[in-house]
Design a protein around this motif. Sequence first.
Motif, PDB file in Angstrom:
ATOM      1  N   ALA A 289       0.843  -1.206   0.000  1.00 50.06           N
ATOM      2  CA  ALA A 289       0.000   0.000   0.000  1.00 50.06           C
ATOM      3  C   ALA A 289       0.876   1.254   0.000  1.00 50.06           C
ATOM      4  O   ALA A 289       0.605   2.216  -0.735  1.00 50.06           O
ATOM      5  CB  ALA A 289      -0.932  -0.010   1.217  1.00 50.06           C
ATOM      6  N   VAL A 290       1.941   1.237   0.811  1.00 52.27           N
ATOM      7  CA  VAL A 290       2.860   2.390   0.853  1.00 52.27           C
ATOM      8  C   VAL A 290       3.494   2.599  -0.522  1.00 52.27           C
ATOM      9  O   VAL A 290       3.530   3.710  -1.044  1.00 52.27           O
ATOM     10  CB  VAL A 290       3.968   2.197   1.912  1.00 52.27           C
ATOM     11  CG1 VAL A 290       5.029   3.281   1.792  1.00 52.27           C
ATOM     12  CG2 VAL A 290       3.378   2.176   3.319  1.00 52.27           C
ATOM     13  N   PHE A 291       3.982   1.509  -1.100  1.00 55.11           N
ATOM     14  CA  PHE A 291       4.661   1.614  -2.395  1.00 55.11           C
ATOM     15  C   PHE A 291       3.751   2.278  -3.429  1.00 55.11           C
ATOM     16  O   PHE A 291       4.163   3.182  -4.160  1.00 55.11           O
ATOM     17  CB  PHE A 291       5.100   0.234  -2.889  1.00 55.11           C
ATOM     18  CG  PHE A 291       6.029   0.297  -4.068  1.00 55.11           C
ATOM     19  CD1 PHE A 291       7.400   0.173  -3.902  1.00 55.11           C
ATOM     20  CD2 PHE A 291       5.526   0.522  -5.346  1.00 55.11           C
ATOM     21  CE1 PHE A 291       8.260   0.263  -4.989  1.00 55.11           C
ATOM     22  CE2 PHE A 291       6.378   0.619  -6.441  1.00 55.11           C
ATOM     23  CZ  PHE A 291       7.752   0.484  -6.258  1.00 55.11           C
ATOM     24  N   ASP A 292       2.493   1.814  -3.492  1.00 50.55           N
ATOM     25  CA  ASP A 292       1.563   2.361  -4.485  1.00 50.55           C
ATOM     26  C   ASP A 292       1.319   3.848  -4.257  1.00 50.55           C
ATOM     27  O   ASP A 292       1.152   4.604  -5.218  1.00 50.55           O
ATOM     28  CB  ASP A 292       0.238   1.596  -4.438  1.00 50.55           C
ATOM     29  CG  ASP A 292       0.427   0.138  -4.853  1.00 50.55           C
ATOM     30  OD1 ASP A 292       1.496  -0.195  -5.422  1.00 50.55           O
ATOM     31  OD2 ASP A 292      -0.492  -0.678  -4.600  1.00 50.55           O
ATOM     32  N   GLU A 293       1.312   4.263  -2.995  1.00 56.60           N
ATOM     33  CA  GLU A 293       1.078   5.687  -2.692  1.00 56.60           C
ATOM     34  C   GLU A 293       2.312   6.542  -2.975  1.00 56.60           C
ATOM     35  O   GLU A 293       2.189   7.616  -3.552  1.00 56.60           O
ATOM     36  CB  GLU A 293       0.661   5.860  -1.219  1.00 56.60           C
ATOM     37  CG  GLU A 293      -0.732   5.325  -0.893  1.00 56.60           C
ATOM     38  CD  GLU A 293      -1.850   6.048  -1.641  1.00 56.60           C
ATOM     39  OE1 GLU A 293      -1.741   7.274  -1.844  1.00 56.60           O
ATOM     40  OE2 GLU A 293      -2.819   5.376  -2.033  1.00 56.60           O
ATOM     41  N   VAL A 294       3.490   6.076  -2.542  1.00 55.87           N
ATOM     42  CA  VAL A 294       4.675   6.943  -2.707  1.00 55.87           C
ATOM     43  C   VAL A 294       5.169   7.003  -4.150  1.00 55.87           C
ATOM     44  O   VAL A 294       5.968   7.863  -4.487  1.00 55.87           O
ATOM     45  CB  VAL A 294       5.871   6.579  -1.770  1.00 55.87           C
ATOM     46  CG1 VAL A 294       5.509   6.749  -0.313  1.00 55.87           C
ATOM     47  CG2 VAL A 294       6.419   5.212  -2.056  1.00 55.87           C
ATOM     48  N   THR A 295       4.697   6.106  -5.002  1.00 57.39           N
ATOM     49  CA  THR A 295       5.101   6.172  -6.409  1.00 57.39           C
ATOM     50  C   THR A 295       4.080   6.941  -7.252  1.00 57.39           C
ATOM     51  O   THR A 295       4.273   7.092  -8.454  1.00 57.39           O
ATOM     52  CB  THR A 295       5.304   4.759  -6.994  1.00 57.39           C
ATOM     53  OG1 THR A 295       4.159   3.959  -6.665  1.00 57.39           O
ATOM     54  CG2 THR A 295       6.547   4.105  -6.432  1.00 57.39           C
TER      55      THR A 295
END
Length: 400
Positions: A289-295
């Motif tokens: 979830a973090v990865f999808d948001e920070v990218t």
Amino acid sequence: MSANDHIYNCYAPPPQEFVRGEGVYLYTEDGDKYLDFIAGIAVNGLGHGHPALLKALKDQADKVWHLSGMFRVQDQFKLADKFCAATFADKVFFTNSGAEAVEAAIKTARRCQFVEGHPDRYEILTSQGAFHGRTIATINAGGNPKYMEGFGPVMPGFINLPFGDLDAMKAAINEKTAAILLEPVQGEGGVRALPVQFLKDVRALCDEHGLLLVYDEVQCGAGRTGKLFAHQWADGAADPDIMAVAKGMGGGFPLGACLATERAAAGMVIGTHGSTYGGGPLAMAVGNAVFDEVTRPELLENVIKMSNYMNQQFEALKDAHPDVVEDVRGKGLMCGMKLKKKALDVRNLARDHNLLVGNAGDNVLRMVPPLILTEDNVREAIAILDKVFTQAKEMDDFEA
Ligand SMILES: *Cc1c(COP(=O)(O)O)cnc(C)c1O
């Protein structure tokens, strides 16, 4: 509430206790509101209580919490695929913290030299002012005497060199050198960015001498500088062979990773490394979830917009408070102000005005706010800092 005598005295937290977080704000039990410009030391990049992260964690909590490396975790494969698609890497090892990610990076580098027929190449060149964690190996890698005192003999294998000094690096390379370990932007050491050209030069140096280039992007990664990883400002011309990440990649859930090329990771086979918790289902659910948001491009654009605005405002503060501010430094939303007054005292003064900031080496006030902040948040912080610096003028001059 009171402090507790049973906790190691390694920290000295202030009396304020935060019981709730929302976006860029933290709240005490009494409902006092604090603007959070330290974000759990560059961890809560998406702020507090981000709905996508909350949902990922809650959904996974209902399914399965822990399996260990003995069993497959599909979310781990998914997150590894994402890391590899977005970076130089082909392989990923998941950890629970930054120090463990750096440990894995050190092991990967030495092991690569070993399996390539150079067992005597184990020395790693590091930088003064570096911070790589608090394990025995990583305090030795960091080389800060304050963090090493009383913890046994200095561990061989790390050569601490002046920050950003290519000639010193060239001179230190010998038949025992395995790798060069760098933070593209030093956090703890005083919020100092290495020029992109320097990273390119180090890459070339590593290629020339068969060394592995290892980055510690535990703090400067995860979108903090406006790219997913800080070295990516070199557009592929300064990619590492190995990289440690953590902090912001977990958004507040303990998660780290060591990324490596196929070649660099070739020696890391069954039996060479492990972690009971690393890559566990809860961390991997949140990590995806973090990865999808920070990218998300809009988020990275916000980092650049806000950091430009903040820098401009910091420069104005420096001009308005020449007795307090010496210089403005950092990259993206990894911001530092070297002060002429004690940064620790100024940090505490800011907290009295409901602004949470950090301090770093070299008497620097450190600000690593959530990447989701708005212009209003910046204005609020600047107004508080203006007041704080006015008061700080009356403080005794900084003497180390
Ligand atoms: C915080 C930090 C570490 C250590 O991370 P932990 O999660 O505290 O072990 C390592 N390297 C850098 C650059 C850091 O900022």
